[in-house]
Structures are given as C-alpha cells and as structure tokens.
Design an enzyme around this catalytic site. Structure first.
Site, PDB file in Angstrom:
ATOM      1  CD  GLN A 127    -185.992  45.726  55.372  1.00  2.00           C
ATOM      2  OE1 GLN A 127    -185.701  46.521  55.398  1.00  2.00           O
ATOM      3  NE2 GLN A 127    -186.335  44.858  56.906  1.00  2.00           N
ATOM      4  NE  ARG A 174    -193.378  42.804  65.421  1.00  2.00           N
ATOM      5  CZ  ARG A 174    -192.862  41.279  65.474  1.00  2.00           C
ATOM      6  NH1 ARG A 174    -193.667  40.475  65.228  1.00  2.00           N
ATOM      7  NH2 ARG A 174    -191.421  40.982  65.347  1.00  2.00           N
ATOM      8  N   GLY A 175    -192.529  46.824  65.038  1.00  2.00           N
ATOM      9  CA  GLY A 175    -191.204  47.068  65.708  1.00  2.00           C
ATOM     10  C   GLY A 175    -191.009  45.498  66.428  1.00  2.00           C
ATOM     11  CE1 TYR A 216    -190.210  43.784  57.285  1.00  2.00           C
ATOM     12  CE2 TYR A 216    -192.808  43.850  56.500  1.00  2.00           C
ATOM     13  CZ  TYR A 216    -191.111  44.416  57.628  1.00  2.00           C
ATOM     14  OH  TYR A 216    -190.855  45.229  58.411  1.00  2.00           O
ATOM     15  CD  GLU A 270    -186.758  54.895  57.476  1.00  2.00           C
ATOM     16  OE1 GLU A 270    -187.969  55.020  56.309  1.00  2.00           O
ATOM     17  OE2 GLU A 270    -186.248  54.309  58.099  1.00  2.00           O
ATOM     18  CB  ALA A 284    -198.184  46.103  61.995  1.00  2.00           C
ATOM     19  CG  HIS A 325    -191.177  39.546  58.714  1.00  2.00           C
ATOM     20  ND1 HIS A 325    -191.689  39.463  59.957  1.00  2.00           N
ATOM     21  CD2 HIS A 325    -191.312  41.306  59.099  1.00  2.00           C
ATOM     22  CE1 HIS A 325    -190.997  39.729  61.214  1.00  2.00           C
ATOM     23  NE2 HIS A 325    -191.103  40.643  60.707  1.00  2.00           N
ATOM     24  CD  GLN A 355    -174.992  50.663  55.518  1.00  2.00           C
ATOM     25  OE1 GLN A 355    -174.189  50.625  54.929  1.00  2.00           O
ATOM     26  NE2 GLN A 355    -176.061  50.806  54.990  1.00  2.00           N
TER      27      GLN A 355
END
Ligand code: FAD
Length: 290
Positions: A174, A107-108, A143, A16, A123, A147, A210
């Site tokens: 995730q 979905r974001g 997830y 990614e 989503a 989530h 991070q």
C-alpha cells in the site's frame, strides 16, 4: 515473464494504471500507455474495480495490449470479494487465453457496486484457488501501516505469511509517506519468514483532496513535513505538483539506498509525473543489486 523473476539483478521499477470509466474516451488510456511504455518499466499493472463487471473486461484487454502492443510485461489485478468460483475461473481462463502470466490477487473492498457475497472471504482463498488450478505468477498486497481492518500488526503479518504460503510469489505494498513504516514492516516480515520480494508502493501526491481521501480509505499517516508542503501550496497547483514529485523522488532515493526490492509507482494515469520521477531515479534503479 513472471514478475517474481525480475528481482534477481536490479531494483524493479513498475507502474500502475487504472482502466477508463465506462463513459470515458478509451483512446486516452492508450495515449497514456504509449507515453508510459517509453519509460520501459519492468511491468505495468492494471487495477480492477471490485464489483466492476465490464470494467474487469477492460482490465484484461488493457493488460493484454500492454504486452502485445507496447512490449511491456503486464499484471492484471483481480479482487475476489463478490466472485463465485465459476466467475473467477471464467476470468482467469480468459487471462490465460490472452497470454497474461501475472495476477495481483486481492480481496477488494465493499463498494456501491460490490455485493461482497462471493465464494472467497480473503485474498488467500483466491491465491490458493489460483495456485491449485493455474500456472500463473501470483502477487499479493501488503500494508506497511497495517490493514485498517486488522486487530494488530502481528495478526496482519500472520495473514500475510499465510498468503505467501498459499502461493503468492511477490508482494506490493500500500502507499505510505513515511519510509520508516515500510522499513520496519519489511524487517518484521523477514523475521516472520516472509521471503517473497516486497515492492514499495509510492504515490506522488499532487492534490490535497486526493490524499485526504486516501488517508481516510487506507489509514495512511501524513508526516508533519508533508502536511507543511500541502498547506503551503494547496492553492497553487503547479507548486503542489512539483513538491509532490520532489517528495516521491526523495522517498524512492532513500528506499533504494535501503536496498528495497522494487518501486511500484501509482501513476494515477499521469505520464508527465511518472516521467519526471523516472528520470530523477533512473540511474539509481539500474545499479546492479548483487
Ligand atoms: P486480504 O489479504 O484478504 O486482507 C484483508 C484483511 O483480512 C486484513 O486485515 C488481513 O489481515 C485479514 N486477513 C487476510 N487473510 C485472512 C484470513 N485467512 N483469515 C482472517 N483474516 C484474514 N482493490 C480493488 O478493488 N481493485 C484493485 O485493483 C486493487 N489494487 C490494489 C493494489 C495494491 C498494491 C493494494 C495494496 C491494494 C489494492 N486494492 C485494490 C485494495 C484492496 O482490495 C484492499 O486494500 C482490501 O481491503 C484488502 O485486500 P487484500 O487483498 O489485502 O485482502
């Protein structure tokens, strides 16, 4: 090629990347892609910032270049939180014109740039819209540690199954740092009748700030052995980077032995780290799965 067809013969290994920020030098992402394409991953996915506006055009351009310039299959992410149906149609039409066959329908999250006032609430609404109107391979997020907005693991699985029933062909998880979460989740997903391939999302952690940000955002647990590594090397960037790479390799080795469908590496646009991990696990990935 539709990514869901990749899982029949081997453990899928995908990467990614994220598009450059609006004011950044665009050539950097192309240097990154040049180096990542040497790995010959099964596909490279490109993120899309919710409410990103022009950032979305970059996602499609980069996903198209991954296929056409580097000969690697690509996936364009698409968050729907602030899209109208007409905007979603425009973006999806553009993806199809660019020859993109795979979309990660999301979905974001609400951000400074997103208004969250689109036509899609979940989503699954976007997934249904895509399956009704396009011949695209649809990927969805899942997830292992549930989530953060879900009231329970059962509720989260129920909605995940709904995403698959609406048309998701393949799932990507995730990030997680304790494989037990992923293996438990996968078992429960199969019991719940979710049979789509599930790729494990692995993020090599090479920076303490991070991971602290990710933990806060995604609700991911930091295992004790991982915290010891972070604490020991927090002031030595090279040692922390190498320990983060070793930790990710260990996670992947264990997951492949457990029969995972695929590994999705969050590269953070760092080809050096992606290469080191790939070289360590390459022979395990190419062992036939049947
Ligand atoms: P949903 O599937 O809609 O789920 C969100 C919550 O609603 C969950 O709690 C779920 O259980 C619940 N739910 C789902 N459907 C229903 C329903 N029909 N009724 C009631 N409740 C429901 N974000 C970006 O902005 N851009 C990216 O490029 C991006 N890439 C990602 C890639 C991966 C692999 C992953 C795992 C995440 C990515 N994200 C990205 C983050 C993602 O947008 C967030 O995690 C977001 O909070 C949830 O997105 P989702 O698609 O899983 O949402």
């Amino acid at each position: 090629m539709r990514t869901a067809e990749l899982f029949e013969h081997k453990t899928v290994f995908s990467l990614e990347v994220f598009p450059p920020k609006p004011d950044a030098d665009e050539s950097v992402i192309y240097d990154t892609l040049e180096q990542l394409s040497d790995i010959k991953p099964d596909f490279i996915s490109v993120t899309y910032g919710a409410g990103g506006g022009k950032n979305g055009c970059k996602t499609i351009q980069i996903a198209s270049d991954i296929q056409n310039k580097y000969g690697v299959e690509s996936v364009a992410h698409l968050p729907c939180i602030d899209l109208s149906r007409a905007q979603a149609k425009e973006i999806l039409d553009h993806m199809c014109e660019c020859g993109i066959e795979n979309v990660l329908a999301l979905r974001g999250d609400r951000t400074d740039h997103s208004t969250a006032d689109g036509d899609f609430r979940h989503a699954s609404d976007l997934i249904q819209f895509i399956s009704d109107n396009y011949d695209l391979n649809i990927i969805a997020a899942c997830y292992p540690e549930v989530h953060p907005e879900s009231s329970s693991a059962i509720d989260d699985l129920k909605w995940l199954r709904h995403k698959v029933e609406c048309g998701a062909d393949h799932l990507i998880s995730q990030l997680f740092l304790d494989n037990r979460y992923f293996c438990d989740f996968r078992e429960k997903a199969r019991i719940a009748g979710i049979n789509a391939p599930i790729e494990a999302g692995i993020m090599p952690v090479t920076n303490k700030r991070q991971i602290e940000r990710m933990v806060k955002l995604c609700g991911v647990e930091l295992p004790k052995k991982f915290v010891r590594v972070l604490d020991k090397y927090e002031n030595n960037a090279t040692a922390l980077r190498d320990a983060g790479i070793a930790y990710a390799i260990d996670q992947i080795t264990d997951l492949i032995a457990e029969g995972v469908d695929g590994i999705h590496l969050y590269t953070m646009n760092n080809p050096y780290i992606a290469h080191r991990i790939y070289e360590a696990v390459q022979s395990q990935i190419t062992v036939p799965v049947h």
